[in-house]
Write an enzyme that holds these catalytic residues in place. Structure first.
Site, PDB file in Angstrom:
ATOM      1  CB  SER A 394      -1.027  -0.015   1.441  1.00 52.72           C
ATOM      2  OG  SER A 394      -0.357  -0.158   2.160  1.00 52.72           O
ATOM      3  CE  LYS A 437      -3.167   1.743   4.889  1.00 56.25           C
ATOM      4  NZ  LYS A 437      -2.485   1.620   3.350  1.00 56.25           N
TER       5      LYS A 437
END
EC number: 3.4.21.53
Length: 546
Positions: A394, A437
């Site tokens: 990611s 996140k």
């Protein structure tokens, strides 16, 4: 361009739940499993069904209840924990009385009925399966005696239907042991997650039905939306959420206890779900304190060359909730032989998927730069102040951009954090943990005061994952925090660098030098510097290399 700056309205989860008259049960969402169970219920003795399902009592009870409703005259016996004696029964010879006593087992209890057993318990002594299969298919089996018996024991007769229930791994183990399993068995699955496409009202009716049964209360429209938001956070999808009766029971009973002073219907559940996350957040709070106290160096303002804020998800062992944290990724570039040094991998802190992400970022950049030979530069990439294992791809979008920054000598804004995987052609792909996140970076920015310039870049494909906390939604609504979605690396470059990668005369930024041109100029300058100098200097350098 396919950049989208998300609005407050796009982030809100709101349904009117106007048609909730139906009563929905767990198996109403399982048409395939219901069909298989109905066929099994109508089959003759000796039938076998392998059922992939979770093993919580609520799942087994749902299956048992359905079978009993299908045919009330048939007994349904479930055994999740058993041994050879409790499964088959046993004979016990009583020496003083000089007689044999017979203790019944589950097979006798399920005579002419249905027996449901746990595959995992069966695997503890795999020889039980051979005997059970004989009893099922042949209608008789060799009896078992726990001590010496002077009498010859006659074979036990058996007539039942069998459901083997277990997780996928246990089913795989059993089928590997008995490769003829599916010559006699049917197979079906009980799903724990529901696709919400055209099912949102049915899901809400399911929650209401359970609330009525367990609490004798209803949930308001607002409470149902908050419930849905919490479940989307858990599944990371607005299209797929949990319908586990075990999880639903846990939450409904937890809500009743959390709002113990309320005797009316449930109008708010947000505080309950916030409470659950807060109970898991102590270690996360320590990390936040370290960032705010500059023990972990994370910039949220200004610009830096070769430095970017990535976004990571931290999972602490034994803790039910994960949390997001910003992670500073740095890059240094030198004239060299084309090697990209992954410092995390070099010190054995980076996993295979992490290394794959770095290679993909490198491959994508080489492709876009149209280099005729191998990379004319070397680079080192580090996740600064990362002291644990790192894995996942990611960060590959962030790594791509930090490489571009270091090569072009153009600064990156530290007020924007980035997450996203990429492929070799520059497409930005989905990642997990996007809610955590975003909230992790937002928490740091808010503690340092929101400036209106801060935000995050996420893949466009992650839009359906979003179920953000109210404080983030409020900041987005006020324009104090931003969330951009991108579909390719060119979109991310537009946001981060404010210029095009390739020269485009029609672009509003055509007066600025494209990154492609800047990088090639830097590489040419390095090449000229490397080949210039006195003849003696070049000879010395050559001798040193040799």
């Amino acid at each position: 361009m396919t950049i989208s700056l998300l609005s407050h309205q796009q982030l809100i989860i709101q349904n009117d739940f106007s048609n909730l008259g139906n009563i929905n049960s767990f198996l109403d969402f399982q048409p395939r499993a219901k069909q298989a169970l109905m066929q099994f219920s109508q089959a003759e003795s000796g039938s076998l069904l392998v059922l992939k399902s979770e093993l919580f009592p609520e799942f087994i009870n749902e299956v048992s209840t359905y079978l009993k409703q299908s045919d009330p005259s048939v007994s349904v016996i479930s055994k999740m924990d058993f041994n050879k004696n409790s499964l088959f029964g046993y004979h016990l010879f009583l020496e003083r009385e000089h007689k044999t006593e017979y203790v019944r087992g589950a097979l006798q209890e399920a005579n002419n009925g249905i027996l449901i057993i746990n595959i995992n318990a069966l695997l503890l002594d795999i020889t039980q399966w051979d005997k059970l299969k004989q009893a099922l298919l042949l209608g008789e089996y060799e009896p078992h005696s726990v001590n010496y018996s002077p009498h010859l024991l006659a074979k036990e007769k058996s007539s039942f239907k069998l459901i083997l229930v277990g997780e996928r791994e246990d089913i795989s183990t059993l089928s590997a042991y008995d490769d003829s399993l599916y010559q006699v068995a049917q197979y079906t699955e009980v799903k724990s997650y529901l696709s919400l496409n055209n099912n949102i009202e049915q899901w809400a009716s399911y929650v209401q039905t359970y609330a009525k049964q367990l609490l004798n209360k209803k949930l308001s429209q607002e409470a149902l939306n908050q419930f849905l938001q919490a479940y989307i956070r858990e599944s990371e999808s607005r299209e797929l959420i949990s319908i586990s009766p075990t999880l639903l029971k846990k939450h409904l009973l937890g809500i009743q206890n959390f709002y113990a002073d309320s005797s009316s219907d449930i109008v708010d559940v947000k505080s309950y779900f916030d409470y659950l996350e807060q109970q898991s957040s102590i270690l996360n709070e320590y990390t936040v304190d370290d960032i705010l106290g500059n023990q972990l160096y994370i910039e949220t303002e200004g610009e830096e060359i070769g430095q970017i804020n990535g976004l990571s998800v931290i999972e602490f062992e034994g803790i039910p909730h994960s949390f997001g944290e910003p992670l500073r990724i740095s890059c240094n570039v030198q004239y060299g032989e084309g090697e990209i040094q992954d410092i995390e991998r070099k010190v054995e802190l980076g996993g295979n998927i992490h290394s794959k992400g770095i290679i993909l970022a490198q491959s994508c950049l080489v492709n876009l730069l149209e280099l005729p030979t191998q990379l004319p530069f070397s680079a080192s990439i580090a996740f600064e102040q990362s002291y644990g294992e790192v894995d996942g791809d990611s960060s590959s979008l962030a790594i791509f951009n930090v490489l571009v920054s270091a090569l072009a000598k153009i600064a990156l804004p530290q007020s924007v954090a980035v997450t996203g995987a990429i492929d070799q052609f520059g497409n930005v792909l989905s990642v997990g943990g996007v809610n955590q996140k975003i909230e992790g970076f937002f928490k740091i920015c808010k503690a340092r005061q929101l400036t209106g310039k801060q935000g995050v870049i996420i893949p466009a494909s992650c839009l359906s994952h979003l179920s953000l906390k109210e404080e983030v939604l409020d900041a987005v609504a006020l324009g104090r925090f931003h969330i951009w979605t991108v579909e390719n690396v060119f979109d991310a470059i537009e946001i981060l660098f404010g210029r095009d990668f390739y020269k485009d005369e029609s672009s509003t930024k055509s007066n600025q030098t494209a990154l492609f041109t800047l990088i090639h100029q830097q590489l040419e300058d390095k090449d000229n510097t490397e080949t210039s100098g006195s003849f003696l200097r070049r000879i010395c350098k050559k001798l040193c290399f040799n």
